[in-house]
Design an enzyme around this catalytic site. Structure first.
Site, mmCIF file in Angstrom:
data_model
loop_
_atom_site.group_PDB
_atom_site.id
_atom_site.type_symbol
_atom_site.label_atom_id
_atom_site.label_comp_id
_atom_site.label_asym_id
_atom_site.label_seq_id
_atom_site.Cartn_x
_atom_site.Cartn_y
_atom_site.Cartn_z
ATOM 1 N N ILE A 230 115.568 156.794 108.573
ATOM 2 C CA ILE A 230 116.768 156.561 109.389
ATOM 3 C C ILE A 230 116.362 156.305 110.837
ATOM 4 O O ILE A 230 116.946 155.463 111.528
ATOM 5 C CB ILE A 230 117.750 157.753 109.288
ATOM 6 N N LYS B 21 120.453 172.787 108.942
ATOM 7 C CA LYS B 21 121.400 171.861 109.581
ATOM 8 C C LYS B 21 122.604 172.628 110.138
ATOM 9 O O LYS B 21 123.102 172.343 111.223
ATOM 10 C CB LYS B 21 121.843 170.785 108.592
ATOM 11 N N TYR C 50 117.394 173.958 103.489
ATOM 12 C CA TYR C 50 117.515 172.710 104.276
ATOM 13 C C TYR C 50 118.923 172.636 104.871
ATOM 14 O O TYR C 50 119.084 172.426 106.075
ATOM 15 C CB TYR C 50 117.260 171.483 103.399
ATOM 16 N N SER D 49 124.149 166.760 108.679
ATOM 17 C CA SER D 49 124.216 166.340 107.280
ATOM 18 C C SER D 49 125.461 166.901 106.611
ATOM 19 O O SER D 49 125.949 167.969 106.980
ATOM 20 C CB SER D 49 122.971 166.872 106.553
ATOM 21 N N ASN E 62 105.138 163.080 114.523
ATOM 22 C CA ASN E 62 103.753 163.517 114.236
ATOM 23 C C ASN E 62 103.226 162.913 112.938
ATOM 24 O O ASN E 62 102.129 163.223 112.504
ATOM 25 C CB ASN E 62 103.661 165.047 114.203
ATOM 26 N N GLY F 292 121.164 173.886 93.234
ATOM 27 C CA GLY F 292 121.496 173.564 94.629
ATOM 28 C C GLY F 292 122.347 172.327 94.758
ATOM 29 O O GLY F 292 122.833 172.000 95.844
HETATM 30 C C1 WQD Z 1 122.198 162.834 94.711
HETATM 31 C C2 WQD Z 1 122.649 163.066 93.282
HETATM 32 C C3 WQD Z 1 121.316 164.637 92.066
HETATM 33 C C4 WQD Z 1 117.650 162.343 91.773
HETATM 34 C C5 WQD Z 1 120.806 164.163 100.048
HETATM 35 C C6 WQD Z 1 119.653 164.495 100.907
HETATM 36 C C7 WQD Z 1 120.030 165.422 102.009
HETATM 37 C C8 WQD Z 1 121.310 164.995 102.681
HETATM 38 C C9 WQD Z 1 122.419 164.727 101.690
HETATM 39 C C10 WQD Z 1 120.868 163.879 104.733
HETATM 40 C C11 WQD Z 1 122.581 164.540 92.888
HETATM 41 C C12 WQD Z 1 121.244 163.249 91.437
HETATM 42 C C13 WQD Z 1 118.940 162.712 92.102
HETATM 43 C C14 WQD Z 1 117.311 162.094 90.413
HETATM 44 C C15 WQD Z 1 119.560 162.623 89.786
HETATM 45 N N1 WQD Z 1 121.113 163.803 103.440
HETATM 46 N N2 WQD Z 1 119.873 162.841 91.123
HETATM 47 N N3 WQD Z 1 118.291 162.238 89.476
HETATM 48 O O1 WQD Z 1 121.126 166.057 96.890
HETATM 49 O O2 WQD Z 1 123.093 164.679 97.670
HETATM 50 O O3 WQD Z 1 121.164 165.241 99.228
HETATM 51 O O4 WQD Z 1 121.918 163.754 100.785
HETATM 52 O O5 WQD Z 1 120.720 164.831 105.388
HETATM 53 O O6 WQD Z 1 118.953 165.373 102.911
HETATM 54 O O7 WQD Z 1 118.697 165.092 100.087
HETATM 55 O O8 WQD Z 1 120.916 163.575 97.384
HETATM 56 O O9 WQD Z 1 119.800 161.720 96.251
HETATM 57 O O10 WQD Z 1 118.805 164.046 96.027
HETATM 58 O O11 WQD Z 1 120.938 163.509 94.865
HETATM 59 O O12 WQD Z 1 120.428 162.766 88.913
HETATM 60 O O13 WQD Z 1 116.146 161.746 90.048
HETATM 61 O O14 WQD Z 1 121.760 162.363 92.422
HETATM 62 O O15 WQD Z 1 121.397 165.629 91.054
HETATM 63 O O16 WQD Z 1 123.674 164.832 92.036
HETATM 64 P P1 WQD Z 1 121.648 164.959 97.722
HETATM 65 P P2 WQD Z 1 120.007 163.182 96.132
#
Ligand code: WQD
Length: 351
Positions: A13, A155, A151, A126, A33, A298
């Site tokens: 980003i 935030k 995490y 976030s 870094n 989570g």
């Molecule tokens: C999205 C959905 C997974 C991988 C992210 C960032 C976090 C924050 C918010 C900025 C979930 C599913 C994922 C896979 C899957 N952004 N999934 N198979 O958890 O919403 O959080 O956005 O700050 O930093 O991590 O995003 O893309 O990990 O997951 O089914 O191989 O996709 O279970 O439902 P998430 P994600």
């Protein structure tokens, strides 16, 4: 030309935001870094903008090194603070590493902002601060619940640190709550480069489709949603980037109503995991090899943004749709593969 310090400027980003800032008349320096990024992403920024951005390879957890950047750049007019660890799953395994890195770096950068009287501060927050919301879409007034991961806690704490620090000093701040940033710059010169196996959905999709991953898992299809898979608000990284430029101009033009305002950055549309996979298959023409697995600890069940405040107050108008997100993400993955193949052929010839 106002100089903006972007922390985490070599990140996904961060780099896209630097492009938008440069295209809108700002001068930019980066502090990163490179523990989770590669400096050559700024070569891509230069290809797009024609501008070479300097990166200070500094760990923001080291106050003296951070302070030295400000001493060398006393004309910093604003800070955009991206630098943080952001892997939800990793944060569950290593919470103290996340609290130390994400909070100490924030405290140091805010101390420097105060010492050097930097007037404007934009914090990368976030939607994870909402936890599992009781109702959706969420507005900025939706009560934030217990974060689902360390995490997310960093935030939430980060927002409190900014909010309670600026109430005592002259720094004017904005907290931007990103939903799910995806996609790549349409030029295909910069994009997301996950380190190791991607945790996030869209890079997992594109790496599976290109063959880097043999198969991907859909983490659960037994949720109370329209097709059983989780629901998210996916937002193109370039729309996220432009919101930072608008937020800075909002502060510079003194249009802000208080010294700490919060904005949701989502499209206002929710898509399920299975709908995203379907959209990817239609855009790419590829059949994705996935299987339905168990739920991921989570995970929030469903969340998407009410983005009216950013639209009306910042004049933000996200322009990329889900198809654009899938198309740019797929183009970027194909480019990474081409570059990897060229490297392998060159390596083979030299050895
Ligand atoms: C999205 C959905 C997974 C991988 C992210 C960032 C976090 C924050 C918010 C900025 C979930 C599913 C994922 C896979 C899957 N952004 N999934 N198979 O958890 O919403 O959080 O956005 O700050 O930093 O991590 O995003 O893309 O990990 O997951 O089914 O191989 O996709 O279970 O439902 P998430 P994600």
């Amino acid at each position: 030309m106002k100089k903006i310090l972007v922390t985490g400027g070599c990140g996904y980003i961060g780099a896209h935001t630097i492009v938008d800032l440069l295209e809108n008349g700002f001068q930019v320096i980066s502090v990163d870094n490179n523990s989770r990024s590669k400096p050559n992403i700024l070569d891509g920024v230069e290809k797009i903008t024609g501008i070479k951005v300097k990166n200070y390879t500094v760990d923001l957890c080291v106050f003296d090194d951070t302070h030295a950047v400000f001493q060398e750049n006393p004309d910093i007019a604003g800070i955009i603070h991206f630098a943080a660890y952001k892997a939800v799953g990793e944060s569950v395994e290593k919470p103290l590493m996340y609290f130390e890195n994400n909070l100490l770096s924030l405290i140091n950068i805010m101390r420097c902002a105060e010492t050097f009287q930097v007037p404007h501060f934009v914090f990368s927050s976030s939607c994870t601060v909402y936890g599992n919301p009781d109702s959706i879409p969420v507005t900025e007034e939706t009560i934030t619940k217990e974060a689902e991961s360390p995490y997310g806690s960093t935030k939430q704490m980060g927002e409190h640190i900014v909010r309670q620090t600026v109430s005592s000093n002259k720094v004017q701040s904005i907290l931007l709550r990103y939903f799910n940033p995806v996609g790549a710059h349409p030029s295909n010169m910069i994009g997301e480069i996950p380190l190791g196996r991607p945790a996030n959905l869209v890079p997992a999709i594109t790496q599976t489709a290109i063959g880097k991953l043999p198969q991907m898992q859909v983490f659960g299809n037994d949720y109370p949603t329209r097709d059983g898979s989780c629901l998210r608000d996916f937002i193109h990284v370039c729309d996220i980037a432009h919101a930072h430029t608008l937020a800075l101009n909002y502060l510079i033009e003194k249009r802000n109503a208080s010294n700490c305002e919060v904005f949701n950055l989502g499209t206002g549309n929710g898509y399920t995991v299975l709908e995203v996979i379907d959209a990817f298959e239609k855009v790419s023409g590829e059949k994705l090899n996935y299987q339905i697995g168990g739920r991921r600890t989570g995970d929030v069940i469903a969340i998407y943004a009410n983005n009216e405040k950013a639209r009306q107050v910042l004049g933000w108008n996200p322009k990329y749709d889900l198809q654009d997100m899938m198309r740019t993400a797929w183009n970027w993955e194909k480019k990474l593969k081409q570059e990897e193949d060229i490297f392998k052929r060159t390596d083979a010839r030299l050895n």
